[in-house]
Design a protein around this motif. Structure first.
Motif, PDB file in Angstrom:
ATOM      1  N   ASN A 190       0.814  -1.213   0.000  1.00 31.31           N
ATOM      2  CA  ASN A 190       0.000   0.000   0.000  1.00 31.31           C
ATOM      3  C   ASN A 190       0.850   1.267   0.000  1.00 31.31           C
ATOM      4  O   ASN A 190       0.371   2.344   0.373  1.00 31.31           O
ATOM      5  CB  ASN A 190      -0.969  -0.026   1.180  1.00 31.31           C
ATOM      6  N   GLY A 191       2.109   1.145  -0.398  1.00 35.62           N
ATOM      7  CA  GLY A 191       2.920   2.338  -0.657  1.00 35.62           C
ATOM      8  C   GLY A 191       3.861   2.764   0.450  1.00 35.62           C
ATOM      9  O   GLY A 191       4.577   3.759   0.303  1.00 35.62           O
ATOM     10  N   TRP A 192       3.861   2.034   1.588  1.00 39.22           N
ATOM     11  CA  TRP A 192       4.739   2.419   2.696  1.00 39.22           C
ATOM     12  C   TRP A 192       6.151   1.876   2.481  1.00 39.22           C
ATOM     13  O   TRP A 192       6.335   0.811   1.897  1.00 39.22           O
ATOM     14  CB  TRP A 192       4.191   1.875   4.025  1.00 39.22           C
ATOM     15  N   GLN A 193       7.133   2.638   3.005  1.00 41.19           N
ATOM     16  CA  GLN A 193       8.503   2.147   3.124  1.00 41.19           C
ATOM     17  C   GLN A 193       8.601   1.619   4.551  1.00 41.19           C
ATOM     18  O   GLN A 193       8.348   2.377   5.498  1.00 41.19           O
ATOM     19  CB  GLN A 193       9.519   3.301   2.969  1.00 41.19           C
ATOM     20  N   VAL A 194       8.955   0.361   4.706  1.00 42.41           N
ATOM     21  CA  VAL A 194       8.782  -0.288   6.007  1.00 42.41           C
ATOM     22  C   VAL A 194      10.105  -0.780   6.589  1.00 42.41           C
ATOM     23  O   VAL A 194      10.929  -1.359   5.872  1.00 42.41           O
ATOM     24  CB  VAL A 194       7.822  -1.501   5.870  1.00 42.41           C
ATOM     25  N   THR A 195      10.261  -0.561   7.888  1.00 40.27           N
ATOM     26  CA  THR A 195      11.271  -1.265   8.662  1.00 40.27           C
ATOM     27  C   THR A 195      10.501  -2.259   9.527  1.00 40.27           C
ATOM     28  O   THR A 195       9.510  -1.876  10.161  1.00 40.27           O
ATOM     29  CB  THR A 195      12.056  -0.302   9.579  1.00 40.27           C
ATOM     30  N   GLU A 228      17.997  -0.648  19.553  1.00 43.64           N
ATOM     31  CA  GLU A 228      19.032  -0.251  18.577  1.00 43.64           C
ATOM     32  C   GLU A 228      18.398   0.222  17.284  1.00 43.64           C
ATOM     33  O   GLU A 228      18.836   1.202  16.689  1.00 43.64           O
ATOM     34  CB  GLU A 228      19.889  -1.468  18.198  1.00 43.64           C
ATOM     35  N   VAL A 229      17.379  -0.510  16.837  1.00 46.37           N
ATOM     36  CA  VAL A 229      16.710  -0.156  15.580  1.00 46.37           C
ATOM     37  C   VAL A 229      16.113   1.249  15.705  1.00 46.37           C
ATOM     38  O   VAL A 229      16.267   2.095  14.815  1.00 46.37           O
ATOM     39  CB  VAL A 229      15.603  -1.190  15.239  1.00 46.37           C
ATOM     40  N   ILE A 230      15.468   1.508  16.834  1.00 44.95           N
ATOM     41  CA  ILE A 230      14.830   2.820  17.026  1.00 44.95           C
ATOM     42  C   ILE A 230      15.886   3.920  17.066  1.00 44.95           C
ATOM     43  O   ILE A 230      15.753   4.962  16.414  1.00 44.95           O
ATOM     44  CB  ILE A 230      13.963   2.808  18.313  1.00 44.95           C
ATOM     45  N   ALA A 231      16.968   3.663  17.819  1.00 45.23           N
ATOM     46  CA  ALA A 231      18.012   4.689  17.940  1.00 45.23           C
ATOM     47  C   ALA A 231      18.690   4.967  16.599  1.00 45.23           C
ATOM     48  O   ALA A 231      18.999   6.115  16.278  1.00 45.23           O
ATOM     49  CB  ALA A 231      19.040   4.251  18.977  1.00 45.23           C
ATOM     50  N   ASN A 232      18.868   3.925  15.787  1.00 48.75           N
ATOM     51  CA  ASN A 232      19.654   4.101  14.558  1.00 48.75           C
ATOM     52  C   ASN A 232      18.829   4.509  13.345  1.00 48.75           C
ATOM     53  O   ASN A 232      19.339   5.187  12.460  1.00 48.75           O
ATOM     54  CB  ASN A 232      20.393   2.796  14.201  1.00 48.75           C
ATOM     55  N   ASP A 233      17.567   4.070  13.269  1.00 47.72           N
ATOM     56  CA  ASP A 233      16.840   4.228  12.004  1.00 47.72           C
ATOM     57  C   ASP A 233      15.603   5.121  12.078  1.00 47.72           C
ATOM     58  O   ASP A 233      15.006   5.402  11.038  1.00 47.72           O
ATOM     59  CB  ASP A 233      16.405   2.848  11.467  1.00 47.72           C
ATOM     60  N   GLY A 234      15.186   5.528  13.289  1.00 47.34           N
ATOM     61  CA  GLY A 234      13.939   6.290  13.423  1.00 47.34           C
ATOM     62  C   GLY A 234      14.120   7.747  13.073  1.00 47.34           C
ATOM     63  O   GLY A 234      15.228   8.157  12.727  1.00 47.34           O
ATOM     64  N   PRO A 235      13.054   8.551  13.173  1.00 53.39           N
ATOM     65  CA  PRO A 235      11.693   8.158  13.538  1.00 53.39           C
ATOM     66  C   PRO A 235      10.875   7.758  12.312  1.00 53.39           C
ATOM     67  O   PRO A 235      11.328   7.893  11.190  1.00 53.39           O
ATOM     68  CB  PRO A 235      11.128   9.436  14.164  1.00 53.39           C
ATOM     69  N   TRP A 236       9.659   7.268  12.579  1.00 50.39           N
ATOM     70  CA  TRP A 236       8.739   6.819  11.525  1.00 50.39           C
ATOM     71  C   TRP A 236       7.398   7.556  11.658  1.00 50.39           C
ATOM     72  O   TRP A 236       7.026   7.959  12.762  1.00 50.39           O
ATOM     73  CB  TRP A 236       8.493   5.310  11.642  1.00 50.39           C
ATOM     74  N   ASN A 237       6.682   7.647  10.540  1.00 51.49           N
ATOM     75  CA  ASN A 237       5.375   8.310  10.550  1.00 51.49           C
ATOM     76  C   ASN A 237       4.297   7.412  11.134  1.00 51.49           C
ATOM     77  O   ASN A 237       3.274   7.889  11.624  1.00 51.49           O
ATOM     78  CB  ASN A 237       4.975   8.703   9.119  1.00 51.49           C
ATOM     79  N   LEU A 238       4.534   6.097  11.046  1.00 53.32           N
ATOM     80  CA  LEU A 238       3.624   5.124  11.654  1.00 53.32           C
ATOM     81  C   LEU A 238       4.466   4.093  12.389  1.00 53.32           C
ATOM     82  O   LEU A 238       5.419   3.554  11.810  1.00 53.32           O
ATOM     83  CB  LEU A 238       2.803   4.403  10.567  1.00 53.32           C
ATOM     84  N   LEU A 280       8.162   2.723  22.155  1.00 51.36           N
ATOM     85  CA  LEU A 280       7.729   2.991  20.780  1.00 51.36           C
ATOM     86  C   LEU A 280       7.374   4.462  20.569  1.00 51.36           C
ATOM     87  O   LEU A 280       7.522   4.991  19.463  1.00 51.36           O
ATOM     88  CB  LEU A 280       6.548   2.095  20.398  1.00 51.36           C
ATOM     89  N   ALA A 281       6.934   5.126  21.635  1.00 55.32           N
ATOM     90  CA  ALA A 281       6.584   6.557  21.506  1.00 55.32           C
ATOM     91  C   ALA A 281       7.794   7.353  21.018  1.00 55.32           C
ATOM     92  O   ALA A 281       7.654   8.286  20.228  1.00 55.32           O
ATOM     93  CB  ALA A 281       6.096   7.087  22.850  1.00 55.32           C
ATOM     94  N   GLU A 282       8.988   6.939  21.456  1.00 55.16           N
ATOM     95  CA  GLU A 282      10.229   7.625  21.050  1.00 55.16           C
ATOM     96  C   GLU A 282      10.481   7.503  19.548  1.00 55.16           C
ATOM     97  O   GLU A 282      11.267   8.255  18.984  1.00 55.16           O
ATOM     98  CB  GLU A 282      11.447   6.990  21.755  1.00 55.16           C
ATOM     99  N   ALA A 283       9.850   6.521  18.922  1.00 54.90           N
ATOM    100  CA  ALA A 283      10.135   6.226  17.509  1.00 54.90           C
ATOM    101  C   ALA A 283       9.182   6.933  16.547  1.00 54.90           C
ATOM    102  O   ALA A 283       9.331   6.812  15.337  1.00 54.90           O
ATOM    103  CB  ALA A 283      10.043   4.708  17.295  1.00 54.90           C
ATOM    104  N   VAL A 284       8.189   7.652  17.100  1.00 52.33           N
ATOM    105  CA  VAL A 284       7.158   8.270  16.246  1.00 52.33           C
ATOM    106  C   VAL A 284       7.547   9.707  15.899  1.00 52.33           C
ATOM    107  O   VAL A 284       7.848  10.520  16.776  1.00 52.33           O
ATOM    108  CB  VAL A 284       5.785   8.254  16.956  1.00 52.33           C
ATOM    109  N   ALA A 285       7.515  10.023  14.605  1.00 51.22           N
ATOM    110  CA  ALA A 285       7.850  11.380  14.144  1.00 51.22           C
ATOM    111  C   ALA A 285       6.714  12.344  14.514  1.00 51.22           C
ATOM    112  O   ALA A 285       5.566  11.919  14.670  1.00 51.22           O
ATOM    113  CB  ALA A 285       8.024  11.355  12.616  1.00 51.22           C
ATOM    114  N   PRO A 286       7.006  13.644  14.635  1.00 53.66           N
ATOM    115  CA  PRO A 286       5.936  14.626  14.871  1.00 53.66           C
ATOM    116  C   PRO A 286       4.838  14.471  13.817  1.00 53.66           C
ATOM    117  O   PRO A 286       5.127  14.293  12.630  1.00 53.66           O
ATOM    118  CB  PRO A 286       6.659  15.973  14.734  1.00 53.66           C
TER     119      PRO A 286
END
Ligand SMILES: C[S@@+](CC[C@H](N)C(=O)[O-])C[C@H]1O[C@@H](n2cnc3c(N)ncnc32)[C@H](O)[C@@H]1O
Length: 204
Positions: free
Chosen positions: A57-62, A96-106, A125-131
């Motif tokens: 559905n068009g998302w770029q996913v980790t 590690e994934v969150i620290a290195n690759d975030g944040p995400w829109n979803l 997970l809250a730390e990984a969410v973009a504004p």
């Protein structure tokens, strides 16, 4: 003490050719299909059905999971679906994934019940969410019949409003609900599920 370790998940996956249905989770589809696709993190991705649906559905996913076997199956599923170029699968530590690759829109977590508990999961997970982004955490409610049958899971199950407590209402718009759904067993019997659904939107 429930065993939700990497080793225990790995041996569960290795014990069967496949563990999950291969279909995306209903709440994910319901809540995300109308959102403009961007970057998503799928936490506890299992055999990859949600990650594949997102990428289709068009998302770029980790997509991250503790089990290397689950990640192998998820990678093969994405390849078969022709979306492997849109998903990065990893069995690295979530932090590690969150620290290195975030944040995400979803950021989506569907039925991940880590040993550290639901409140830890939501605050991590809250730390990984973009504004402006969305956090979607679905888990078994303590009164879910499936959780009631499995003592480990019952201990790990959570109510959405309890885990939502860790989010500051100054920074998040929060919906915490209990949703019921039914599925059908191979023999046609109906089965009831009671899900805790946390949907939080981070202010932009
Ligand atoms: C009940 S399964 C759900 C899989 C998938 N989300 C689905 O709905 O089909 C939970 C998954 O979370 C993974 N998991 C549990 N704790 C985790 C953690 N701390 N980091 C990453 N994955 C985790 C497990 O390996 C397992 O694949």
């Amino acid at each position: 003490m429930p065993d939700f370790s990497r080793e225990s998940w790995e041996s569960r996956y290795k014990s069967r050719e496949s563990v999950w249905s291969g279909k995306p989770n209903a709440v994910l589809v319901e809540e995300v299909e109308t959102i403009e696709p961007a970057h998503a993190l799928d936490v506890g991705c299992g055999e990859g059905a949600d990650a594949v649906w997102l990428a289709t559905n068009g998302w770029q996913v980790t997509a991250v999971d503790l089990s290397a076997t689950a990640i192998e199956r998820a990678t093969a599923h994405a390849h078969r679906a022709g979306v492997d170029g849109h998903i990065v699968f990893t069995d690295a530590e979530l932090g590690e994934v969150i620290a290195n690759d975030g944040p995400w829109n979803l950021v989506s977590s569907q039925y991940t019940h880590p040993g550290e508990g639901g409140r830890w999961l939501v605050s991590t997970l809250a730390e990984a969410v973009a504004p402006g982004g969305m956090l979607l955490v679905v888990g078994h409610h303590p009164t879910d019949p499936h959780a009631a049958e499995h003592p480990d899971l019952k201990d790990a199950a959570f109510a959405a409003e309890d885990v939502a407590d860790v989010l500051s209402r100054d920074a998040w718009e929060v919906s915490a609900t209990l949703r019921e759904r039914t599925s059908y067993e191979a023999d046609g019997r109906e089965r009831l599920w009671r899900d805790s659904v946390l949907i939080a939107r981070r202010h932009g």
